[in-house]
Design an enzyme around this catalytic site. Structure first.
Site, PDB file in Angstrom:
ATOM      1  CE  LYS A  13       2.235   1.248  -7.229  1.00 49.54           C
ATOM      2  NZ  LYS A  13       2.649   1.898  -5.933  1.00 49.54           N
ATOM      3  CD  GLU A  70       3.656  -4.520  -1.190  1.00 47.45           C
ATOM      4  OE1 GLU A  70       3.273  -4.534  -0.004  1.00 47.45           O
ATOM      5  OE2 GLU A  70       4.296  -3.583  -1.684  1.00 47.45           O
ATOM      6  CG  MET A 123      16.391   9.181   1.303  1.00 41.23           C
ATOM      7  SD  MET A 123      17.666   7.931   1.593  1.00 41.23           S
ATOM      8  CE  MET A 123      19.036   8.960   2.052  1.00 41.23           C
TER       9      MET A 123
HETATM   10  P1  ADP Z   1       4.734   2.627  -3.256  1.00 39.00           P
HETATM   11  O1  ADP Z   1       4.119   1.340  -3.734  1.00 39.00           O
HETATM   12  O2  ADP Z   1       5.452   2.509  -1.953  1.00 39.00           O
HETATM   13  O3  ADP Z   1       3.774   3.771  -3.315  1.00 39.00           O
HETATM   14  P2  ADP Z   1       6.023   3.282  -5.823  1.00 39.00           P
HETATM   15  O4  ADP Z   1       6.700   2.178  -6.554  1.00 39.00           O
HETATM   16  O5  ADP Z   1       4.717   3.718  -6.357  1.00 39.00           O
HETATM   17  O6  ADP Z   1       5.935   2.900  -4.280  1.00 39.00           O
HETATM   18  O7  ADP Z   1       7.040   4.501  -5.757  1.00 39.00           O
HETATM   19  C1  ADP Z   1       6.799   5.673  -5.018  1.00 39.00           C
HETATM   20  C2  ADP Z   1       7.834   6.702  -5.416  1.00 39.00           C
HETATM   21  O8  ADP Z   1       7.668   7.050  -6.791  1.00 39.00           O
HETATM   22  C3  ADP Z   1       7.723   8.036  -4.685  1.00 39.00           C
HETATM   23  O9  ADP Z   1       8.382   8.008  -3.438  1.00 39.00           O
HETATM   24  C4  ADP Z   1       8.386   8.990  -5.671  1.00 39.00           C
HETATM   25  O10 ADP Z   1       9.785   9.005  -5.491  1.00 39.00           O
HETATM   26  C5  ADP Z   1       8.102   8.361  -7.040  1.00 39.00           C
HETATM   27  N1  ADP Z   1       7.060   9.032  -7.848  1.00 39.00           N
HETATM   28  C6  ADP Z   1       6.913   8.855  -9.192  1.00 39.00           C
HETATM   29  N2  ADP Z   1       5.914   9.593  -9.681  1.00 39.00           N
HETATM   30  C7  ADP Z   1       5.391  10.279  -8.634  1.00 39.00           C
HETATM   31  C8  ADP Z   1       4.328  11.213  -8.496  1.00 39.00           C
HETATM   32  N3  ADP Z   1       3.602  11.618  -9.548  1.00 39.00           N
HETATM   33  N4  ADP Z   1       4.052  11.700  -7.271  1.00 39.00           N
HETATM   34  C9  ADP Z   1       4.760  11.310  -6.198  1.00 39.00           C
HETATM   35  N5  ADP Z   1       5.795  10.435  -6.269  1.00 39.00           N
HETATM   36  C10 ADP Z   1       6.115   9.903  -7.460  1.00 39.00           C
END
Ligand code: ADP
Length: 265
Positions: A13, A70, A123
């Protein structure tokens, strides 16, 4: 220009701030080399990075970056978002439903970790794939929207049948516990995925509610990319939180809390 990055297990992000304007962008974590290439082309930028892949991303770029913890970055970002949205909470639980789920107790001063669960966005993607062979995220969440959990999840009222139930009959007694009673029927992908959202949404909410009780607060703020385009998961979490007498909050762009907060940590 200020750039805040939360490099997570699934998604990176990125928040940029310049002249009082903010932009939000997401990349897949598998595209981390492209993010590094993009950053390497920029001069006169203040870069802040947090998240599990922060160290690796830092190693790929030439800039001096600011690193932050974090959980603190996420808390800082949530506080900023709440303030900007005129939501005033003295105490709250925040549940960050990312690849996994991390749960924290927050006051107006700081946060402390209250727990977590392996049920989360990872999951949804992994179990969802095993049950349907769908790996595309948007297809997964869209398909789940039309699903029906009746034949898959066992509710309290299914067990008690016509008898009086000691708790709400609509509560899930056993996720996936109704399957064998419908063994000769079809289970379309939509139903399977709705049940996946069910187990993830209910697990996340249950753990969050327990944390709220432990810390004596009535507010739960849900963030994380797992809610992106995933109305079903959102509805399950909202309904279940309200049913248990607590106040759920979602904030726009909440999944960027860590990235935003890293700029201000
Ligand atoms: P992290 O910081 O662990 O990457 P996020 O808050 O970004 O976590 O959430 C990851 C989750 O968001 C994924 O496991 C999936 O369920 C969801 N997700 C939303 N948009 C997408 C996308 N475009 N591609 C893959 N996963 C996505």
């Amino acid at each position: 220009m200020k750039i805040g990055i939360d490099a997570g297990g699934t998604l990176i992000k990125v928040v940029t701030e310049m002249n009082n304007e903010r932009t939000y962008k997401k990349w897949l974590t598998t595209e981390i080399d492209q993010v590094a290439e993009w950053l390497s082309q920029l001069d006169n930028v203040d870069i802040s990075i947090t998240g599990g892949k922060a160290q690796y991303l830092d190693s790929l770029i030439k800039h001096n970056v600011k690193r932050s913890i974090e959980f603190d970055a996420t808390y800082k970002g949530i506080q900023l978002f709440l303030e900007e949205n005129d939501i005033h909470l003295n105490t709250y639980i925040f549940s960050n439903v990312g690849t996994g789920t991390s749960i924290h107790y927050a006051t107006t001063h700081n946060q402390e970790r209250a727990g977590g669960t392996g049920a989360g966005g990872g999951m949804i993607q992994g179990l969802g794939y095993l049950l349907t062979q769908i790996s595309d995220y948007d297809e997964l969440v869209q398909t789940a929207l039309n699903g029906n959990r009746d034949k898959i999840d066992l509710k309290v009222k299914h067990i008690y049948k016509d008898d009086k139930t000691p708790i709400s009959g609509d509560l899930t007694a056993a996720n996936f516990g109704h399957v064998l009673q419908h063994i000769n029927e079809d289970f379309p992908n939509s139903d399977r995925l709705a049940a996946v959202m069910g187990i993830v949404g209910e697990t996340v909410t249950t753990v969050s509610i327990h944390a709220a009780r432990q810390f004596k607060t009535e507010n739960v703020v849900f963030i994380g990319s797992s809610f992106i385009n995933n109305e079903l998961l959102k509805n399950i979490v909202v309904d279940y939180t309200v049913l248990r007498g607590l106040n759920p909050y979602f904030i726009e762009n909440g999944e960027f809390s860590g990235a935003l907060g890293s700029i201000y940590c």
